[in-house]
Write a protein that holds these residues in place. Structure first.
Motif, short mmCIF file in Angstrom:
data_model
loop_
_atom_site.label_atom_id
_atom_site.label_comp_id
_atom_site.label_asym_id
_atom_site.label_seq_id
_atom_site.Cartn_x
_atom_site.Cartn_y
_atom_site.Cartn_z
N LEU A 37 0.87 -1.17 0.00
CA LEU A 37 0.00 0.00 0.00
C LEU A 37 0.90 1.22 0.00
O LEU A 37 1.78 1.36 0.86
CB LEU A 37 -0.90 -0.01 1.24
N ARG A 38 0.69 2.12 -0.96
CA ARG A 38 1.54 3.29 -1.09
C ARG A 38 0.86 4.53 -0.52
O ARG A 38 -0.35 4.56 -0.38
CB ARG A 38 1.92 3.50 -2.56
N LEU A 172 -8.64 9.53 12.83
CA LEU A 172 -7.72 10.56 12.37
C LEU A 172 -7.04 11.31 13.51
O LEU A 172 -6.21 12.19 13.27
CB LEU A 172 -8.47 11.57 11.49
N ALA A 173 -7.35 10.95 14.75
CA ALA A 173 -6.94 11.73 15.92
C ALA A 173 -5.44 11.97 15.97
O ALA A 173 -4.98 13.08 16.27
CB ALA A 173 -7.42 11.05 17.20
N SER A 177 -0.89 7.72 8.86
CA SER A 177 -0.69 7.69 7.41
C SER A 177 -1.64 6.71 6.73
O SER A 177 -1.91 6.82 5.54
CB SER A 177 0.76 7.28 7.09
N ILE A 178 -2.10 5.70 7.49
CA ILE A 178 -2.94 4.63 6.95
C ILE A 178 -4.23 4.53 7.77
O ILE A 178 -4.17 4.48 9.00
CB ILE A 178 -2.22 3.27 6.99
N LYS A 206 -7.48 15.34 1.03
CA LYS A 206 -7.04 16.50 1.81
C LYS A 206 -5.85 16.18 2.69
O LYS A 206 -4.93 17.01 2.83
CB LYS A 206 -8.22 16.99 2.66
N LEU A 207 -5.84 14.97 3.27
CA LEU A 207 -4.80 14.60 4.24
C LEU A 207 -3.75 13.66 3.67
O LEU A 207 -2.87 13.22 4.40
CB LEU A 207 -5.46 13.95 5.47
N ASN A 208 -3.87 13.31 2.38
CA ASN A 208 -2.95 12.37 1.73
C ASN A 208 -2.90 11.03 2.47
O ASN A 208 -1.84 10.48 2.75
CB ASN A 208 -1.54 12.95 1.62
#
Length: 334
Positions: A37-38, A172-173, A177-178, A206-208
């Motif tokens: 997973l990239r 998301l706290a 990255s994943i 928005k957050l990549n």
């Protein structure tokens, strides 16, 4: 971050195996699963119930049930091996690098705590003060489309769609990255499903974020993901880009999954289910696990499991694409 390789994939799963202990026996639920997973990529893991999708996801996050053990393989984050078999060792990584949006928000959220406190909790576990954690929680509520003043509500005071947004905010706290979405829309009505999926797509951009989406619904995949992996009986049977798999599915199971989706443009009213039942862990067929249900089964399918090999745009595990003798291709079904 110490030990990380900037050139390595964001997440690499290599030969992952997971076993469940049952009545003195170890039953293999995930068998030799490998993928990458990239950063910023959205990948779906698709299959029927019992195919091993959620077990794979929970193994990556180090959240397996007590009767499950990692039977082999490893998971690497930016080239660094994660201690997925050790719950305590995974705590510094969980939520900070990889987080999970669970399927049933009502079951995942604590009914006796206000949602603001629950969103702030992982922040404080990873070093924030209480004031910083609560401020971050208010920021996240606004990010997922919930007014910050609703943070004083208890889970039962929110709608199903809002509870799922709270789960996304919690995931998301700590700025992971994943994000793993374990069928995050299954318990919602179609309107809330569409809203939550739209939110995931917007946040990913928005957050990549890299998104690993666990689902049995290929229509969800078409709208949200770049790549899809098809899983059956604990093994990957096909993967490739969403566009190419929908246009030219190679594995018979993938084709049947796509054909089972009603085509509203053709006015279809009758579903086309896949015949037969998925195998259980206790009764896994010899050879290719799909051969008892496969309309293209050959003699070799009943005796030899196909390897997951390259085939054009992606990978497929099917003897139809192996270099076999024609005599071995003699049909089983007459």
């Amino acid at each position: 971050m110490s030990g990380c390789d900037p050139m390595a994939p964001l997440l690499a799963v290599d030969g992952l195996c997971v076993d469940y202990g049952l009545k003195g026996a170890n039953l293999r639920a995930v068998d030799n699963v490998s993928f990458e997973l990239r950063a910023g990529e959205a990948v779906a893991l698709v299959g029927e119930s019992g195919s091993g999708k959620t077990t794979t996801a929970m193994a990556i996050a180090g959240l397996l049930s007590p009767n499950a053990v990692v039977g082999g393989g490893e998971v690497r984050y930016r080239g660094r091996r994660l201690p997925i078999e050790d719950d305590a060792a995974m705590r510094p990584h969980r939520w900070k690098e990889t987080s999970v949006v669970f399927q049933g928000a009502m079951n995942a959220l604590n009914p006796v705590h206000r949602i603001l406190k629950q969103i702030a909790e992982p922040c404080m576990l990873h070093g924030m003060t209480q004031a910083e954690g609560l401020a971050r929680a208010r920021e996240l509520l606004e990010l997922v489309g919930i007014p910050a003043d609703r943070g004083s509500a208890y889970p039962h005071q929110l709608s199903g769609g809002m509870r799922q947004r709270v789960m996304i905010a919690m995931a998301l706290a700590c700025r992971p990255s994943i994000v793993i979405g374990d069928e995050p829309t299954t318990a919602l009505d179609v309107i809330n499903q569409a809203q939550v999926l739209k939110l995931l797509v917007e946040l990913r951009s928005k957050l990549n974020l890299a998104l690993l989406l666990i689902t049995h619904d290929l229509s969800v995949v078409a709208e949200t993901c770049d790549r899809v992996m098809i899983m059956y009986a604990g093994r990957l049977v096909e993967d490739g880009t969403v566009a190419e798999i929908f246009a030219e599915p190679k594995h018979p199971y993938t084709r049947l999954l796509i054909e089972s989706i009603p085509d509203m443009t053709k006015g279809e009213k009758i579903l086309r289910p896949i015949s037969g039942d998925p195998p259980t862990l206790l009764k896994r067929p010899f050879g290719c696990a799909f051969h008892p249900r496969c309309p293209s089964a050959m003699r070799i399918c009943a005796t030899k499991a196909p390897a997951l090999g390259r085939s054009g745009y992606g990978r497929v595990a099917c003897h139809l694409y192996s270099a076999l003798e024609q005599v071995e291709r003699a049909p089983v079904h007459v």
